[in-house]
Design an enzyme around this catalytic site. Sequence first.
Site, PDB file in Angstrom:
ATOM      1  N   ARG A 110       0.824  -1.211   0.000  1.00 16.48           N
ATOM      2  CA  ARG A 110       0.000   0.000   0.000  1.00 16.48           C
ATOM      3  C   ARG A 110       0.856   1.259   0.000  1.00 16.48           C
ATOM      4  O   ARG A 110       0.332   2.371   0.154  1.00 16.48           O
ATOM      5  CB  ARG A 110      -0.954  -0.026   1.204  1.00 16.48           C
ATOM      6  CG  ARG A 110      -2.175   0.907   1.060  1.00 16.48           C
ATOM      7  CD  ARG A 110      -3.204   0.661   2.162  1.00 16.48           C
ATOM      8  NE  ARG A 110      -2.667   0.865   3.490  1.00 16.48           N
ATOM      9  CZ  ARG A 110      -2.641   2.039   4.132  1.00 16.48           C
ATOM     10  NH1 ARG A 110      -3.128   3.124   3.542  1.00 16.48           N
ATOM     11  NH2 ARG A 110      -2.141   2.136   5.346  1.00 16.48           N
ATOM     12  N   LYS A 111       2.146   1.124  -0.206  1.00 16.22           N
ATOM     13  CA  LYS A 111       3.054   2.278  -0.255  1.00 16.22           C
ATOM     14  C   LYS A 111       3.010   2.896  -1.650  1.00 16.22           C
ATOM     15  O   LYS A 111       3.986   2.881  -2.404  1.00 16.22           O
ATOM     16  CB  LYS A 111       4.473   1.855   0.113  1.00 16.22           C
ATOM     17  CG  LYS A 111       4.609   1.371   1.544  1.00 16.22           C
ATOM     18  CD  LYS A 111       6.030   0.911   1.835  1.00 16.22           C
ATOM     19  CE  LYS A 111       6.165   0.385   3.261  1.00 16.22           C
ATOM     20  NZ  LYS A 111       7.525  -0.118   3.549  1.00 16.22           N
TER      21      LYS A 111
END
Length: 291
Positions: free
Chosen positions: A136-137
């Site tokens: 999710r970066k």
Amino acid sequence: MSYEHLLPPSWKPQVTAWLAEDTPSFDYAGFVVGDVEREAFLFGKGDVPAVLAGSPFFTEVFKQLGCQVEWHVKEGDTFTPVKHVATVRGRARHLLLGERVALNMLARCSGIATKSKRVKDLATGYGFKGIIAGTRKTTPGFRLVEKYGMLVGGIDPHRHDLSSMIMLKDNHIWSHGSITAAIKQARLVGGFSLLLDVEVRSEAEADEAIDAGADIIMLDNIEGDELVDVARRLKDKWRGQRKFLFETSGNITESNLQTRAINEVDILSTSMVHQSVQHIDFSLKIQKSAN
């Protein structure tokens, strides 16, 4: 394979917002070229083979500007530079209005797809049979494109947002007091339909998370022989009693991938497939009139 039909209803307004950001006022240079009809060639450049990804977004940019795109390379295919990837037709001013927006998006999306495919192919070559996933970066406001690139590259995009899956990391656990208590509280609000992924730092913490009912155990900062041993012991201990998956993440690179892509773990999640990836070089060249 095309993933365009996966896209949510909100994706086309995002394209509109990109165009609005790039031309918030007058289009001074566009005034020079006017509305004469022109044809432009999209070239895939650079010096290495690349995976094409992001074609629905590219097409939509020009569709909103009244232009038509004809693709000569299918999304997901690998092309060798220099390649005539697509032809765009429309008014010269509109071709130039969409040029940089479309190219920037295509460069990053294709870069992510290319890196994703490379990492997956490397892991498969090492004999890994599990799941390669992103993280999710991602870039705020651009996540949809980046996750799309992962899919085209052949890997799992992992959770898309905080509502997609319950992930309890160290800060959640420290703030609540214990792994067991945090899992119990998460189940209370998450119900049966959401998977629960818990980050642990030791075999004891992993054992506690499995006992408390976690679906996925993220073995953080456990590497090498220790990672293999911990995974084997816990799978043997809980076989037939609990169903769960092991995930390894953090500090994964192409150079150490072979030591991390082991079949004792089920999921290898890494941000190297989408953070700091090399963009693929594309250019859009308006063709001179035959007259």
